[in-house]
Design a protein around this motif. Structure first.
Motif, PDB file in Angstrom:
ATOM      1  N   UNK A 355      15.609 -12.696  13.994  1.00 19.91           N
ATOM      2  CA  UNK A 355      16.309 -11.592  14.658  1.00 19.91           C
ATOM      3  C   UNK A 355      15.701 -10.244  14.312  1.00 19.91           C
ATOM      4  N   UNK A 356      15.319  -9.965  13.078  1.00 26.18           N
ATOM      5  CA  UNK A 356      14.706  -8.651  12.802  1.00 26.18           C
ATOM      6  C   UNK A 356      13.384  -8.429  13.557  1.00 26.18           C
ATOM      7  N   UNK A 357      12.546  -9.526  13.710  1.00 29.02           N
ATOM      8  CA  UNK A 357      11.276  -9.380  14.440  1.00 29.02           C
ATOM      9  C   UNK A 357      11.541  -9.031  15.901  1.00 29.02           C
ATOM     10  N   UNK A 358      12.518  -9.708  16.478  1.00 32.16           N
ATOM     11  CA  UNK A 358      12.865  -9.407  17.886  1.00 32.16           C
ATOM     12  C   UNK A 358      13.326  -7.973  18.026  1.00 32.16           C
ATOM     13  N   UNK A 359      14.112  -7.555  17.077  1.00 31.42           N
ATOM     14  CA  UNK A 359      14.584  -6.169  17.129  1.00 31.42           C
ATOM     15  C   UNK A 359      13.416  -5.193  17.014  1.00 31.42           C
ATOM     16  N   UNK A 360      12.436  -5.508  16.139  1.00 32.13           N
ATOM     17  CA  UNK A 360      11.266  -4.611  15.993  1.00 32.13           C
ATOM     18  C   UNK A 360      10.468  -4.550  17.292  1.00 32.13           C
ATOM     19  N   UNK A 361      10.286  -5.737  17.925  1.00 27.62           N
ATOM     20  CA  UNK A 361       9.540  -5.744  19.198  1.00 27.62           C
ATOM     21  C   UNK A 361      10.269  -4.940  20.261  1.00 27.62           C
ATOM     22  N   UNK A 362      11.553  -5.147  20.346  1.00 27.13           N
ATOM     23  CA  UNK A 362      12.300  -4.366  21.330  1.00 27.13           C
ATOM     24  C   UNK A 362      12.197  -2.882  21.040  1.00 27.13           C
ATOM     25  N   UNK A 363      12.217  -2.545  19.787  1.00 27.88           N
ATOM     26  CA  UNK A 363      12.096  -1.122  19.428  1.00 27.88           C
ATOM     27  C   UNK A 363      10.719  -0.587  19.788  1.00 27.88           C
ATOM     28  N   UNK A 364       9.648  -1.401  19.551  1.00 28.43           N
ATOM     29  CA  UNK A 364       8.296  -0.944  19.921  1.00 28.43           C
ATOM     30  C   UNK A 364       8.169  -0.744  21.431  1.00 28.43           C
ATOM     31  N   UNK A 365       8.686  -1.705  22.201  1.00 30.18           N
ATOM     32  CA  UNK A 365       8.637  -1.579  23.662  1.00 30.18           C
ATOM     33  C   UNK A 365       9.360  -0.326  24.119  1.00 30.18           C
TER      34      UNK A 365
END
Length: 414
Positions: A355-365
């Motif tokens: 879940x934290x990795x997904x959140x980081x990717x969404x934040x980068x996008x």
């Protein structure tokens, strides 16, 4: 323990301390009657008159703690008001501790020393209840101006005392002995008091003296028969007084003779019983010695077993103490181990969770989109700024050309 302490206090105060409450209660009842409590208290509250020992605590008297406590508070409140101090009459359902405390406070205000706890008054009877009401009654009588005076006793005249001679005593004792022996049928015996009354009655009647000599006309045989018939009724008896010392002395002699005769009969039985008891004690002693000799080795074994048992118990205590300490240490280590396991589980779950990795990717996008939008806005702002600068430059150039145009020259025909 409380009963022994109370008994010790009564012995210290004297043998009559247990009955002092009865005397105080009787004096209290007399003082209440002087204050007319029947009309002012009993009639007002529709109560019965107090018994002679109503507030006395005794196992031989019937008691009702609730009724006695209510009567105590009503009379105490009335006495305080009669003594000149305002006091609200307590109700039946008021708090007992508060009511007792208020009554004792008023009693202390009169200067009376109170050296007992208030709980002694909650039973509604006893020495302290009588003491409190008696002191309040004294204050009420003092407020009314009533004073007890000493009684005036009439002077005694020693001359009026009759002295009995020794001869009269001897004659009276002889008469009593004869009367006791001859008094077989008491129904036919005439009373001495009746004789006295009859003689007094005959003396009171007027007597007439005959003028001539009286002659009897009664037959002698009939006279003898009448005398024989009336003779049993002519016996005089003297009523014996049970308080006379002679009767007591005779009773003492009779009891002494009875004791002596009984002692002669029972002494032989007692001697025989003493011999039997002595022989039985000797047999018991010999049997006890025989048993002790026969069981000596068993007693030694029992003592050695008791010593071994005590040693084993000591070792068990020491071992159980070490086990307890180790159990406590084990509990502490187990608690620390649980904490470490919990921390490891928290860290492992956080590392394996995506879940934290997904959140980081969404934040980068989202960040890239915002950067593109910012670039577009920056380009628009630069274009607008460039147009503004160009426009300003063209305006400045136009102004400069306008100022540099020469004026037309004047012709010859001007």
């Amino acid at each position: 323990m409380a009963e022994e302490g109370r008994r010790g206090e009564e012995e210290d105060r004297g043998p009559g301390a247990a009955h002092r409450g009865f005397v105080v209660m009787e004096n209290l009842l007399e003082k209440l009657k002087l204050l007319n409590y029947e009309e002012e208290v009993l009639v007002k509250h529709n109560m019965k008159s107090l018994a002679r020992h109503y507030f006395v605590s005794s196992p031989y008297l019937a008691s009702n703690p609730g009724e006695q406590f209510y009567m105590f508070t009503i009379i105490a409140a009335w006495l305080i008001n009669m003594a000149g101090r305002p006091f609200i009459e307590p109700q039946e359902y008021d708090e007992p501790n508060a009511t007792v405390s208020n009554i004792l406070a008023e009693l202390r205000a009169f200067g009376v020393k109170v050296d007992f706890p208030p709980s002694k008054l909650k039973s509604g009877s006893g020495e302290y209840v009588c003491f409190v009401l008696d002191r309040l009654a004294e204050e009420a009588l003092k407020n009314r101006g009533f004073i007890f005076r000493r009684p005036n006793y009439p002077a005694e005249n020693p001359e009026e005392e009759s002295v009995i001679d020794d001869d009269a005593e001897l004659m009276l004792s002889k008469v009593e002995e004869e009367m006791v022996e001859e008094a077989d049928d008491e129904e036919n015996v005439m009373d001495l008091e009746a004789l006295k009354l009859r003689s007094a009655h005959t003396e009171a009647e007027p007597t007439s003296k005959p003028d001539e000599i009286l002659e009897s006309t009664v037959d002698a045989a009939e006279w003898r028969l009448e005398v024989e018939r009336v003779l049993p009724q002519l016996k005089v008896t003297i009523r014996t007084d049970n308080k006379d010392w002679r009767i007591h002395l005779d009773q003492m002699h009779q009891h002494r003779d009875g004791i002596k005769s009984s002692l002669k009969e029972t002494k032989s039985y007692l001697d025989r019983l003493q011999e039997d008891i002595g022989k039985t004690l000797e047999k018991v002693g010999s049997r006890e010695k025989y048993i002790n000799n026969q069981l000596e080795h068993l007693i030694q074994e029992y003592r050695s077993a008791q010593a071994k048992l005590s040693e084993a118990r000591e070792r068990y205590k020491e071992a159980s103490g070490g086990v307890t300490e180790r159990t406590r240490v084990l509990a502490e280590i187990s608690e620390e181990l649980e904490k470490v396991k919990q921390e490891m589980e928290d860290k492992g779950s956080s590392m394996s969770d995506g879940a934290p990795v997904v959140k980081i990717r969404q934040s980068l996008t989202k960040l890239k989109q915002e950067i593109v939008q910012m670039d577009v806005r920056i380009g628009v702002v630069e274009h607008t700024l460039l147009q503004a600068k160009l426009k300003e430059k063209s305006n400045m150039t136009r102004e400069m050309h306008a100022t540099n145009i020469p004026e037309p020259a004047a012709g010859p025909f001007a």
